[in-house]
Design an enzyme around this catalytic site. Structure first.
Site, short mmCIF file in Angstrom:
data_model
loop_
_atom_site.label_atom_id
_atom_site.label_comp_id
_atom_site.label_asym_id
_atom_site.label_seq_id
_atom_site.Cartn_x
_atom_site.Cartn_y
_atom_site.Cartn_z
N GLY A 1 56.60 61.83 -1.82
CA GLY A 1 55.16 61.78 -2.00
C GLY A 1 54.85 61.29 -3.40
N ALA B 1 49.98 59.59 -7.45
CA ALA B 1 49.69 59.51 -8.88
C ALA B 1 50.55 60.48 -9.69
CB ALA B 1 48.21 59.78 -9.13
N ILE B 2 50.60 61.76 -9.29
CA ILE B 2 51.40 62.73 -10.02
C ILE B 2 52.89 62.47 -9.83
CG2 ILE B 2 52.15 65.15 -9.98
CD1 ILE B 2 49.79 64.83 -11.74
N ASN C 1 48.92 73.07 -5.70
CA ASN C 1 47.84 73.97 -6.11
C ASN C 1 47.78 75.16 -5.15
OD1 ASN C 1 46.84 72.48 -8.32
ND2 ASN C 1 45.67 71.14 -6.97
N LYS D 1 45.36 78.80 -12.77
CA LYS D 1 44.88 77.52 -12.25
C LYS D 1 44.03 77.74 -10.99
CE LYS D 1 45.97 72.77 -11.36
NZ LYS D 1 46.98 71.70 -11.20
N ASN E 1 40.39 76.23 -8.96
CA ASN E 1 40.51 75.57 -7.66
C ASN E 1 39.81 76.34 -6.55
OD1 ASN E 1 43.88 74.54 -8.45
ND2 ASN E 1 42.03 73.31 -8.54
N ASN F 1 36.51 73.80 -6.13
CA ASN F 1 36.87 72.84 -5.09
C ASN F 1 36.02 72.98 -3.83
OD1 ASN F 1 39.07 72.61 -7.04
ND2 ASN F 1 40.10 71.41 -5.49
#
Length: 326
Positions: A7, A10-11, A102, A204, A208, A212
């Site tokens: 996967g 971007a990260i 996340n 975190k 989220n 979110n």
């Protein structure tokens, strides 16, 4: 050290490029125009810290890679249960899986200790489908404090942050964690090995779990949510309820709700990943963010009426999107 990034969005591509700079044997698994661009031009990173290009092996077939020492998992949590055919060729007996996820991970109670040790959460591991593919004993937790985006196929724009905190579910400082951490640091990233990563997970998650789903329901940016008095109060209540669930599980993160809100306001007119997924018609990754904490509240007996209300509304939204897609 041989690493596969499964996967490599971007990260994932950003991590892969950094590890390649450190001299690791890195392989990226991706698809479509992004894969074609990385094969042709490498991973091009645009960053305030300096632009660079990493010419990393990229493929859509993990069988081309074979077994590796570490799999960095950059997939959405909604894809974990179905990733068996992709991850199986990458595994040997000691391969670790570092999930940049996340929310509450499927391994949360593995090595947890206490009355809930080994408990499986239906919201994140329905009928054990994720554990069957990603054995909890392979898991190394990872909390990402970096922001990246794909500016174009093969081009990663690094916006801010370089910290990727990792840790073992059983709180040990293992040799495999130290090995991966050292390679990340050599590639220019921060990668502390945390004895208790669960505190990072909850810190975190405070943002989220609240911003979110609300952003998707209201189609609002971080700044808009923080400046709207009523919404700011609702988000504050959601954060407070979340901290109460964490405390009931023996985890007391050292952060205040007001400090978390102030930090979010400074982010400005940023659209959360959930809002971006909504706008693109992609599945909403809310089970691990919100449904999991509602389930944990039921297990621990904590009252979370605001979380339950927002969960009901956002779940309806997600069901509608799935119906429309079908």
């Amino acid at each position: 050290m041989k690493v596969a990034v499964l996967g490599a969005g971007a990260i994932g591509a950003y991590v892969g490029a950094a590890l390649h700079r450190a001299g690791a044997d890195v392989h990226l698994v991706a698809r479509g125009p992004h894969l074609a661009a990385m094969r042709r031009d490498g991973v091009r990173v645009a960053s305030p810290r300096g632009d660079f290009t990493a010419r990393v092996h990229a493929t859509d077939d993990p069988a081309d890679i074979g077994p590796v020492d570490h799999v960095f998992l950059g997939l959405k949590a909604t894809s974990y249960a179905a990733c068996g055919p992709l991850i199986e060729p990458l595994l040997h007996a000691r391969t670790s899986v570092i999930a940049a996820q996340n929310g509450i991970p499927w391994w949360y109670f593995h090595g947890h200790g206490g009355p809930h040790d080994g408990h499986r959460l239906d919201s994140v591991d329905p009928r054990g489908a994720v554990s069957a593919v990603l054995a909890p004993e392979r898991a190394i937790g990872c909390v990402v404090y970096a922001a990246t985006e794909l500016a174009a196929p093969g081009v990663v724009r690094h916006l801010e942050g370089t910290r990727f905190s990792i840790g073992e579910p059983d709180r040990s400082v293992s040799a495999r964690c130290v090995e991966f951490s050292d390679a990340m640091k050599a590639g220019g990233l921060k990668c502390p090995v945390e004895p208790d990563l669960r505190a990072d997970i909850w810190i975190k998650l405070l943002g989220n779990i609240s911003f979110n789903p609300i952003s998707a329901l209201a189609r609002a940016t971080m700044r808009q949510m923080c400046l709207h008095g009523g919404t700011r109060r609702v988000i504050g209540i959601m954060m407070t309820e979340t901290l109460e669930v964490a405390a009931a599980l023996g985890c007391r993160p050292d952060i205040s709700v007001e400090r978390r809100l102030a930090g979010a306001e400074r982010v400005g007119d940023h659209r959360t990943s959930t809002l971006q997924d909504l706008e693109r018609g992609k599945p909403l990754e809310l089970d691990v963010l919100l449904a999991a904490v509602v389930e944990l509240a039921g297990i621990t007996g904590v009252e979370v009426p605001t979380l339950r209300t927002v969960h009901a509304l956002s779940d309806l939204l997600a069901h509608g999107m799935r119906r429309d897609a079908a």
